[in-house]
Scaffold this motif. Sequence first.
Motif, PDB file in Angstrom:
ATOM      1  N   PHE A  17      -7.602  10.366  11.234  1.00  0.00           N
ATOM      2  CA  PHE A  17      -6.568  10.127  10.349  1.00  0.00           C
ATOM      3  C   PHE A  17      -7.165  10.672   9.541  1.00  0.00           C
ATOM      4  CE2 PHE A  17      -7.464   8.650   6.575  1.00  0.00           C
ATOM      5  CZ  PHE A  17      -6.731   8.523   5.614  1.00  0.00           C
ATOM      6  N   VAL A  18      -8.876  11.547   9.789  1.00  0.00           N
ATOM      7  CA  VAL A  18      -9.343  12.596   9.399  1.00  0.00           C
ATOM      8  C   VAL A  18      -9.251  14.281   9.192  1.00  0.00           C
ATOM      9  CG1 VAL A  18     -11.331  14.110   9.347  1.00  0.00           C
ATOM     10  CG2 VAL A  18     -11.800  11.463   8.494  1.00  0.00           C
ATOM     11  N   LEU A  19      -8.440  14.327  10.730  1.00  0.00           N
ATOM     12  CA  LEU A  19      -7.886  15.810  11.194  1.00  0.00           C
ATOM     13  C   LEU A  19      -5.803  15.559   9.886  1.00  0.00           C
ATOM     14  CD1 LEU A  19      -8.633  15.710  14.837  1.00  0.00           C
ATOM     15  CD2 LEU A  19      -9.343  17.141  12.377  1.00  0.00           C
ATOM     16  N   LEU A  20      -5.448  14.050  10.400  1.00  0.00           N
ATOM     17  CA  LEU A  20      -3.960  14.087   9.286  1.00  0.00           C
ATOM     18  C   LEU A  20      -4.282  14.400   8.212  1.00  0.00           C
ATOM     19  CD1 LEU A  20      -2.201  11.687  12.008  1.00  0.00           C
ATOM     20  CD2 LEU A  20      -2.380  14.268  11.495  1.00  0.00           C
ATOM     21  N   VAL A  21      -5.180  14.150   7.766  1.00  0.00           N
ATOM     22  CA  VAL A  21      -5.068  13.696   5.958  1.00  0.00           C
ATOM     23  C   VAL A  21      -6.350  15.221   5.440  1.00  0.00           C
ATOM     24  CG1 VAL A  21      -6.166  13.117   3.442  1.00  0.00           C
ATOM     25  CG2 VAL A  21      -5.462  12.052   5.322  1.00  0.00           C
ATOM     26  N   SER A  22      -6.464  15.813   6.266  1.00  0.00           N
ATOM     27  CA  SER A  22      -8.015  17.111   5.988  1.00  0.00           C
ATOM     28  C   SER A  22      -6.050  18.294   5.618  1.00  0.00           C
ATOM     29  CB  SER A  22      -8.978  17.465   6.234  1.00  0.00           C
ATOM     30  OG  SER A  22      -8.529  17.302   7.898  1.00  0.00           O
ATOM     31  N   SER A  23      -5.236  18.047   6.935  1.00  0.00           N
ATOM     32  CA  SER A  23      -4.666  19.540   7.266  1.00  0.00           C
ATOM     33  C   SER A  23      -3.423  19.037   6.785  1.00  0.00           C
ATOM     34  CB  SER A  23      -4.252  19.278   9.122  1.00  0.00           C
ATOM     35  OG  SER A  23      -3.829  18.187   9.188  1.00  0.00           O
ATOM     36  N   ASN A  24      -3.289  18.423   5.441  1.00  0.00           N
ATOM     37  CA  ASN A  24      -2.533  17.993   5.210  1.00  0.00           C
ATOM     38  C   ASN A  24      -0.569  17.459   5.197  1.00  0.00           C
ATOM     39  OD1 ASN A  24      -3.462  18.096   2.345  1.00  0.00           O
ATOM     40  ND2 ASN A  24      -3.226  20.033   2.768  1.00  0.00           N
ATOM     41  N   SER A  25      -1.139  17.663   6.671  1.00  0.00           N
ATOM     42  CA  SER A  25      -0.351  17.303   8.166  1.00  0.00           C
ATOM     43  C   SER A  25       1.249  15.772   7.356  1.00  0.00           C
ATOM     44  CB  SER A  25       0.202  16.815   9.284  1.00  0.00           C
ATOM     45  OG  SER A  25       0.008  17.392   9.861  1.00  0.00           O
ATOM     46  N   GLU A  26       2.051  16.538   7.307  1.00  0.00           N
ATOM     47  CA  GLU A  26       3.395  14.825   7.426  1.00  0.00           C
ATOM     48  C   GLU A  26       3.383  14.373   8.560  1.00  0.00           C
ATOM     49  OE1 GLU A  26       7.071  16.340   6.783  1.00  0.00           O
ATOM     50  OE2 GLU A  26       6.596  17.206   4.614  1.00  0.00           O
ATOM     51  N   ILE A  27       2.681  14.969   9.614  1.00  0.00           N
ATOM     52  CA  ILE A  27       2.487  13.667  10.644  1.00  0.00           C
ATOM     53  C   ILE A  27       1.582  12.693  10.720  1.00  0.00           C
ATOM     54  CG2 ILE A  27       2.386  14.002  13.207  1.00  0.00           C
ATOM     55  CD1 ILE A  27       2.992  16.784  13.812  1.00  0.00           C
ATOM     56  N   GLY A  28       1.610  12.121  11.301  1.00  0.00           N
ATOM     57  CA  GLY A  28       1.104  10.452  10.673  1.00  0.00           C
ATOM     58  C   GLY A  28       1.070   9.267  10.181  1.00  0.00           C
ATOM     59  N   PHE A  29       2.147   9.799   8.836  1.00  0.00           N
ATOM     60  CA  PHE A  29       2.294   9.312   7.617  1.00  0.00           C
ATOM     61  C   PHE A  29       4.090   9.133   7.401  1.00  0.00           C
ATOM     62  CE2 PHE A  29      -1.122  11.035   6.844  1.00  0.00           C
ATOM     63  CZ  PHE A  29      -2.113   9.777   6.364  1.00  0.00           C
ATOM     64  N   GLU A  30       4.841   7.824   6.947  1.00  0.00           N
ATOM     65  CA  GLU A  30       5.790   7.908   6.811  1.00  0.00           C
ATOM     66  C   GLU A  30       5.800   6.770   5.595  1.00  0.00           C
ATOM     67  OE1 GLU A  30       8.222   4.328   9.053  1.00  0.00           O
ATOM     68  OE2 GLU A  30       8.825   6.468  10.334  1.00  0.00           O
ATOM     69  N   ASN A  31       6.500   7.213   4.696  1.00  0.00           N
ATOM     70  CA  ASN A  31       6.729   6.357   2.889  1.00  0.00           C
ATOM     71  C   ASN A  31       5.035   6.069   2.600  1.00  0.00           C
ATOM     72  OD1 ASN A  31       9.146   6.447   3.279  1.00  0.00           O
ATOM     73  ND2 ASN A  31       9.775   5.033   4.540  1.00  0.00           N
ATOM     74  N   ASN A  32       4.446   6.912   2.690  1.00  0.00           N
ATOM     75  CA  ASN A  32       3.218   7.325   2.289  1.00  0.00           C
ATOM     76  C   ASN A  32       2.400   6.027   3.243  1.00  0.00           C
ATOM     77  OD1 ASN A  32       3.131   9.000   0.825  1.00  0.00           O
ATOM     78  ND2 ASN A  32       4.225   7.487  -0.915  1.00  0.00           N
ATOM     79  N   ARG A  33       3.258   5.258   4.135  1.00  0.00           N
ATOM     80  CA  ARG A  33       2.223   4.473   4.822  1.00  0.00           C
ATOM     81  C   ARG A  33       1.833   5.507   6.682  1.00  0.00           C
ATOM     82  NH1 ARG A  33       5.904  -0.544   6.920  1.00  0.00           N
ATOM     83  NH2 ARG A  33       3.567  -1.055   7.560  1.00  0.00           N
TER      84      ARG A  33
END
Length: 397
Positions: free
Chosen positions: A124-140
């Motif tokens: 979760f930290v890696l995906l959020v800190s990298s501002n990656s769109e991978i790992g999120f769908e419609n802000n979920r």
Amino acid sequence: MEFQKNKLIFLSIASLFCLLFVSLIFSHKGVANIRYVVFIIGLFYTWYFVKIIKSDLSIAILLFFVVALSSLFFNDLPVDESVRVLNWYLAFFAGCFFAIFLNSKTKILYAVFYSYILSYIILFVLLVSSNSEIGFENNRYLGFTPTPNAMGELIGLGIIFLMFVLVKSCEKKNYGIIITNISLLIISAYILFETGSRTAFFITIFMTIVILFLELKIKKYVVLLSTLFVLVFLILLQNKLDDSRMFRNITDPFSISSMQARLPIYNAAWNCFVDKPVLGYGFTNFGSCYASQKKHMEKKYSLVIDKIPDAHNFLLQFLAETGLLGFFIIMYIFIKGCYFSFKNFKVAFYILIAMFLFFMINMNMYLRELSTIFFLMIGFSFFYRTQLVASSTDSKY
């Protein structure tokens, strides 16, 4: 040499177990590959291998495979999907095999669970800190899973484990673990909230309350811990409560479109069972079952989804797809697994009950990560600290 006393083998197996749990979060293919490795290693320990495959739960899973195969064959469908049950068997075998090695090493086993929790936090930290769109769908948030609901359920299982260990630590006044678990619980609850999964969120809350009241012998801690978690939760999430899908329409759940859409799905699943009560419409073939009922459902309900892959309900899924034969076998496996987990490995009991509740709303058992945990816990509970394990220490290799 007794293989349980061989430190190198023990550490290798513990590491493999840890890697399997990490793979549940990071690698869909890794989960399958590690299960194969465990099975191959198990072949070298003939006595244990034979004991596992001769057990009643092993036979039940293999019988379900036969039913799944038959349900596809007699519905003139490709039988490939029945292999999925053999993958469940690999997870069950892995659970049994790990229990043999780790039967008296609770600290090592708990460390494995913590590796699982740290995995989803790090991801979760890696995906959020990298501002990656991978790992999120419609802000979920969905991590690397197919749906946010599945990710929410994976995180919910981690929270249930943390709560169980927290309760036991309170009784032993192990303040280091108490502080660690509270910190991990707060982080995990936040990530769970980000998935937007109502099912995972509320069932996880329900299970943590159940654990508090059933497991915490010092009752004064129940009020203390409950108050603490409510306060922390409100402080962390106060800005999100108003617009969160989790709390929207909570007093009128059937006003939510996803809940309205489930009614015709449940109705269709029941009709499919009535049409073919013995072997159903075919394992994993609920989509065809639903398609056959869709026009009828449109006459009864205002909101009917065009296509749906599963029944969103554990019981109706197997009734519709495998009929009474498959239903009774899968229920036997689940109930027997709950019995052994309650008797031998209590935290697995709460995990299994939580998964059953998850699957009653979102039938995610066909996802590799969740089915692996499900059958892994059943296998582990079956062999953990049993007479079979105790007597096996006398065997030498």
